[in-house]
Motif scaffolding. Structure first.
Motif, PDB file in Angstrom:
ATOM      1  N   VAL A  58       0.936  -1.289  -0.070  1.00  0.00           N
ATOM      2  CA  VAL A  58      -0.088   0.025   0.047  1.00  0.00           C
ATOM      3  C   VAL A  58       0.664   1.080  -0.054  1.00  0.00           C
ATOM      4  N   SER A  59       1.025   2.200  -1.273  1.00  0.00           N
ATOM      5  CA  SER A  59       1.733   3.235  -1.222  1.00  0.00           C
ATOM      6  C   SER A  59       2.908   3.061  -0.914  1.00  0.00           C
ATOM      7  N   ARG A  72      -4.284   2.833   4.091  1.00  0.00           N
ATOM      8  CA  ARG A  72      -4.875   3.687   2.792  1.00  0.00           C
ATOM      9  C   ARG A  72      -5.448   4.759   3.464  1.00  0.00           C
ATOM     10  N   LEU A  73      -6.253   4.761   4.578  1.00  0.00           N
ATOM     11  CA  LEU A  73      -6.944   6.030   5.081  1.00  0.00           C
ATOM     12  C   LEU A  73      -5.869   6.965   5.425  1.00  0.00           C
ATOM     13  N   ARG A  77      -5.495  10.846   3.727  1.00  0.00           N
ATOM     14  CA  ARG A  77      -5.861  11.931   4.575  1.00  0.00           C
ATOM     15  C   ARG A  77      -4.517  12.816   4.530  1.00  0.00           C
ATOM     16  N   HIS A  78      -3.445  12.168   4.558  1.00  0.00           N
ATOM     17  CA  HIS A  78      -1.872  12.826   4.516  1.00  0.00           C
ATOM     18  C   HIS A  78      -1.005  12.243   3.429  1.00  0.00           C
ATOM     19  N   PRO A  79      -1.293  12.467   2.341  1.00  0.00           N
ATOM     20  CA  PRO A  79      -0.594  11.919   1.085  1.00  0.00           C
ATOM     21  C   PRO A  79       0.755  12.323   1.227  1.00  0.00           C
ATOM     22  N   PHE A 134       9.098  10.861   8.369  1.00  0.00           N
ATOM     23  CA  PHE A 134       7.702  10.956   8.009  1.00  0.00           C
ATOM     24  C   PHE A 134       7.344  12.161   8.301  1.00  0.00           C
ATOM     25  N   LYS A 135       6.211  12.927   7.579  1.00  0.00           N
ATOM     26  CA  LYS A 135       5.706  14.186   7.857  1.00  0.00           C
ATOM     27  C   LYS A 135       4.519  13.802   8.951  1.00  0.00           C
TER      28      LYS A 135
END
Length: 201
Positions: A58-59, A72-73, A77-79, A134-135
């Motif tokens: 996933v991503s 995924r969520l 919400r935070h791409p 990570f942001k």
């Protein structure tokens, strides 16, 4: 995630011990990473084929089927959460994602379950995630909210205890006063008994 950021994590599986080493993540100190017991992060054995079969991408992150919707969520919400994440090794990426999910799970705990030590370690975990690239500014804000709620909860508990102590003291006074009233009523009843003929003669 009460012990997820402390040095060495090991889980015995028969004669095997799983240990993972995370090195050179930005300013991270070197530490040994292992599966969280009874937590979100539950890694398999070191057999890569088993890891691949049990994981879904996933991503760009390999995650467990049970984690797919949550990840995924997060990216929906935070791409931009992982645009600066530097690790390329999939095992390392998975460990970091598990770490993030474990931190989120910690913040979702009820205040009764969440200790001050948990919040301190959540702070440390957040620092490591930021150091990895990570942001997570949004997660830092949520952590501040939980800290504030925990502080309010503790203040409320102190006030409630003070009130209960006052009520207990008041109840004791009422109980003592009730006993005095009962005794006074008995004395009044005795006083009101009229003299009999024998008493008078």
């Amino acid at each position: 995630m009460v012990s997820t950021v402390r040095g060495i994590f090991m889980e015995n599986q028969g004669d095997k011990k799983l240990t993972w080493v995370i090195k050179s993540l930005s300013s991270w100190p070197s530490l040994i990473f292992n599966p969280f017991v009874n937590g979100v992060c539950k890694l398999y054995s070191d057999a890569s084929d088993k890891f691949e079969k049990k994981s879904i991408e996933v991503s760009g992150f390999q995650v467990l089927p049970s984690q797919v919707e949550a990840v995924r969520l997060i990216f929906k919400r935070h791409p931009d959460i992982a645009v600066e994440f530097r690790a390329k090794n999939q095992h390392l990426r998975k460990a970091c994602m598990d770490f993030l999910l474990s931190l989120i799970e910690t913040l979702c705990q009820s205040l009764e379950e969440l200790s001050n030590d948990d919040l301190v370690e959540a702070d440390v975990a957040l620092t490591y995630l930021k150091g990895a690239g990570f942001k997570v500014d949004w997660l830092e804000k949520k952590l501040d909210i939980v800290k504030d709620k925990k502080e309010k909860e503790q203040s409320s508990l102190v006030r409630l205890q003070e009130m209960e102590d006052s009520l207990l003291e008041l109840w004791k006074k009422c109980s003592d006063l009730d006993a005095l009233v009962e005794k006074e009523e008995e004395e009044l009843s005795d006083t009101r008994i009229p003299l009999s003929f024998d008493d008078v003669v």
